[in-house]
Design an enzyme around this catalytic site. Structure first.
Site, PDB file in Angstrom:
ATOM      1  N   TYR A   1      59.040   7.935  26.032  1.00 46.80           N
ATOM      2  CA  TYR A   1      60.061   7.960  24.985  1.00 46.80           C
ATOM      3  C   TYR A   1      60.627   6.551  24.849  1.00 46.80           C
ATOM      4  O   TYR A   1      60.968   5.917  25.851  1.00 46.80           O
ATOM      5  CB  TYR A   1      61.176   8.936  25.358  1.00 46.80           C
ATOM      6  CG  TYR A   1      62.320   8.999  24.367  1.00 46.80           C
ATOM      7  CD1 TYR A   1      63.568   8.460  24.670  1.00 46.80           C
ATOM      8  CD2 TYR A   1      62.155   9.588  23.125  1.00 46.80           C
ATOM      9  CE1 TYR A   1      64.621   8.522  23.765  1.00 46.80           C
ATOM     10  CE2 TYR A   1      63.205   9.655  22.208  1.00 46.80           C
ATOM     11  CZ  TYR A   1      64.436   9.107  22.540  1.00 46.80           C
ATOM     12  OH  TYR A   1      65.465   9.168  21.637  1.00 46.80           O
TER      13      TYR A   1
ATOM     14  N   ASP B   1      58.749  -1.214  28.150  1.00 47.47           N
ATOM     15  CA  ASP B   1      60.043  -0.622  27.809  1.00 47.47           C
ATOM     16  C   ASP B   1      60.764  -0.336  29.128  1.00 47.47           C
ATOM     17  O   ASP B   1      60.503   0.672  29.785  1.00 47.47           O
ATOM     18  CB  ASP B   1      59.847   0.660  26.991  1.00 47.47           C
ATOM     19  CG  ASP B   1      61.189   1.300  26.662  1.00 47.47           C
ATOM     20  OD1 ASP B   1      61.199   2.298  25.902  1.00 47.47           O
ATOM     21  OD2 ASP B   1      62.223   0.818  27.158  1.00 47.47           O
TER      22      ASP B   1
ATOM     23  N   LYS C   1      70.870   0.512  28.951  1.00 48.58           N
ATOM     24  CA  LYS C   1      71.571   1.259  29.995  1.00 48.58           C
ATOM     25  C   LYS C   1      72.314   0.353  30.983  1.00 48.58           C
ATOM     26  O   LYS C   1      73.392  -0.142  30.678  1.00 48.58           O
ATOM     27  CB  LYS C   1      70.588   2.210  30.677  1.00 48.58           C
ATOM     28  CG  LYS C   1      70.019   3.239  29.667  1.00 48.58           C
ATOM     29  CD  LYS C   1      69.111   4.227  30.303  1.00 48.58           C
ATOM     30  CE  LYS C   1      68.292   4.972  29.291  1.00 48.58           C
ATOM     31  NZ  LYS C   1      69.010   6.044  28.604  1.00 48.58           N
TER      32      LYS C   1
HETATM   33  P1  KE4 Z   1      68.864   4.696  23.292  1.00 48.50           P
HETATM   34  O1  KE4 Z   1      68.560   4.407  21.862  1.00 48.50           O
HETATM   35  O2  KE4 Z   1      69.079   6.180  23.557  1.00 48.50           O
HETATM   36  O3  KE4 Z   1      69.979   3.814  23.841  1.00 48.50           O
HETATM   37  O4  KE4 Z   1      67.585   4.257  24.179  1.00 48.50           O
HETATM   38  C1  KE4 Z   1      66.334   4.792  23.836  1.00 48.50           C
HETATM   39  C2  KE4 Z   1      65.401   4.716  25.029  1.00 48.50           C
HETATM   40  C3  KE4 Z   1      64.404   3.769  25.027  1.00 48.50           C
HETATM   41  N1  KE4 Z   1      63.530   3.666  26.058  1.00 48.50           N
HETATM   42  C4  KE4 Z   1      63.622   4.479  27.133  1.00 48.50           C
HETATM   43  C5  KE4 Z   1      62.637   4.312  28.253  1.00 48.50           C
HETATM   44  C6  KE4 Z   1      64.640   5.465  27.206  1.00 48.50           C
HETATM   45  O5  KE4 Z   1      64.719   6.267  28.291  1.00 48.50           O
HETATM   46  C7  KE4 Z   1      65.556   5.586  26.135  1.00 48.50           C
HETATM   47  C8  KE4 Z   1      66.670   6.617  26.129  1.00 48.50           C
HETATM   48  N2  KE4 Z   1      66.719   7.503  27.251  1.00 48.50           N
HETATM   49  C9  KE4 Z   1      67.203   8.830  26.966  1.00 48.50           C
HETATM   50  C10 KE4 Z   1      67.256   9.619  28.284  1.00 48.50           C
HETATM   51  N3  KE4 Z   1      66.047   9.541  29.046  1.00 48.50           N
HETATM   52  C11 KE4 Z   1      68.508   8.821  26.260  1.00 48.50           C
HETATM   53  C12 KE4 Z   1      69.295  10.108  26.326  1.00 48.50           C
HETATM   54  C13 KE4 Z   1      69.593  10.640  24.961  1.00 48.50           C
HETATM   55  O6  KE4 Z   1      68.711  10.596  24.083  1.00 48.50           O
HETATM   56  O7  KE4 Z   1      70.730  11.127  24.782  1.00 48.50           O
END
Ligand code: KE4
Length: 405
Positions: A129, A217, A245
């Site tokens: 993801y 990523d 994060k």
């Molecule tokens: P955000 O756009 O949610 O800040 O980051 C996207 C993203 C990109 N790359 C990786 C490897 C990620 O894990 C994420 C976002 N992680 C999820 C939880 N595993 C966010 C939680 C959510 O969608 O509320």
């Protein structure tokens, strides 16, 4: 008022059922819900609060910054300091740009790769993801996997026509029409899946052979696996890296960076446009710097040691209850699959028992422990989770496992 009652789908307990708790406040390893119940929290803002919630130095830094204004739309010294702090730690990041979310970081990195190579095709891995950017919402992990969605409505075929999805932990053939390969160097959105020996090195070689860029990523692994993230731990340097994060200390901040010649395509220097009103936000850069300052070698060794202990205890106690369970850990990251088969990719992750995870989740929640509300996520023990707290979690997991066995 809010669609699904949430501002991000995975929070809605879709994979585990029930009604989500609403957080009133948090401190250290704990969150309190609006009914006053306390939970030991392993979500930890999906990995952002590596120091634990409401870390005093982070709170103080944000309060002080806020008194000088919250956003200017003009460059500030602190965003340069944070970019320098990233460059000092992350091998690939000769140049860095700050953005406001991991999605923005991956979206921008893809555009840079396409602009730099002049190619359109991108390769991603099933179960990984990278945020909710159109061309990467294909067989994605995290919330997309949680809801069993192949991709997402609203994404036109044209947006994903140049996206190729291949299985994780297998080095794909890369053609000379590929702009980049984007990968979670340790997958944390299909549950926790470590890279197979040689997988990351293989991707590096395949990209070099095809003239494609390798994008790590590291939104989850960055500053989590160590100062230099997965690329330092596994000794493979990508051309571009996305971060998020931890680097924002729980405020809206993410980043992407890479080799100088690659990043030189970015406006205003080059022809690839990318922008953001709140990019490099003064409060978020203050939080990020306050976090990185506390993440020294001793902190990482402590965090990794404790997470490894927790993983071992969980495997023991859940196994002793007679349940098939695999508890992978990579550095400070911990996963849990109810399965007796090795989990090496999205297919094998999906073969784990989601119903058993849901029941385990609720047995733990009832005992005051908040796990990620989906089997396609990862546990984030923080530096505020004491050894006693982790032992207590293991004891409660033993009781929860017996209850569902
Ligand atoms: P955000 O756009 O949610 O800040 O980051 C996207 C993203 C990109 N790359 C990786 C490897 C990620 O894990 C994420 C976002 N992680 C999820 C939880 N595993 C966010 C939680 C959510 O969608 O509320």
């Amino acid at each position: 008022m809010l669609p699904g009652g949430v501002d991000s789908p995975v929070r809605a307990f879709g994979a585990v059922g029930g009604t989500p708790y609403f957080v009133a406040r948090a401190e250290g390893a704990y969150v309190w819900d609006v009914e006053g119940r306390r939970y030991t929290d392993y979500v930890q803002s999906w990995g952002a609060s590596i120091l634990g919630h409401a870390n005093p130095a982070v709170v103080d830094a944000v309060q002080r910054a806020a008194r000088d204004g919250t956003s200017f739309g003009a460059p500030t010294e602190r965003e340069v300091l944070l970019a320098e702090a990233i460059r000092e730690r992350v091998p690939s990041c000769e140049r860095v740009r700050l953005v406001s979310s991991g999605t923005e970081a991956t979206m921008s990195a893809i555009r840079v790769a396409r602009g730099y190579t002049g190619r359109d095709r991108i390769v991603k891995f099933a179960g990984c993801y990278h945020g909710h950017v159109d061309e990467l919402l294909v067989t994605a992990g995290s919330g997309v996997a949680t809801f069993g969605l192949p991709g997402s409505a609203g994404v036109p075929a044209g947006a994903v026509a140049d996206t190729v999805v291949v299985p994780y932990n297998v080095v794909p053939q890369i053609g000379d029409d590929v702009a980049c390969v984007i990968v979670e160097p340790v997958a944390a959105n299909m549950g926790l899946v470590a890279p197979a020996p040689g997988f990351l090195e293989g991707l590096r070689g395949a990209c070099d052979g095809a003239g494609a860029l390798l994008v790590f990523d590291e939104v989850v692994t960055g500053f989590r696996l160590g100062p230099g993230g997965a690329q330092e731990r596994y000794g493979v340097t990508p051309d571009l890296t996305t971060l998020g994060k931890v680097v924002g200390g729980g405020l809206p901040l993410a980043a992407f960076g890479g080799r100088e010649e690659v990043m030189s395509v970015l406006a205003p220097d080059g022809p690839v446009y990318q922008a953001g009103t709140l990019s490099g936000n003064p409060l978020a850069t203050a939080a990020g710097l306050a976090v990185l300052e506390q993440l020294d070698g001793a902190a990482y060794r402590r965090l990794e040691g404790r997470a490894g202990q927790l993983a071992g205890w969980l495997a023991d106690v859940v196994g002793e209850a007679g349940l098939d369970v695999i508890v992978p850990s990579v550095g400070p990251l911990v996963g849990l699959f109810f399965t007796d088969r090795p989990v090496t990719d999205y297919e094998s992750a999906k073969a784990a028992d989601p119903k058993l995870y849901a029941r385990f989740f609720h047995e733990m929640l009832a005992r005051g422990v908040a796990l990620p509300p989906s089997p396609f996520e990862t546990w984030f023990p923080s530096l505020a989770h004491t050894k006693d707290e982790l032992e207590r979690t293991a004891d409660l997991a033993a009781a929860a496992a017996r209850a569902i066995a």
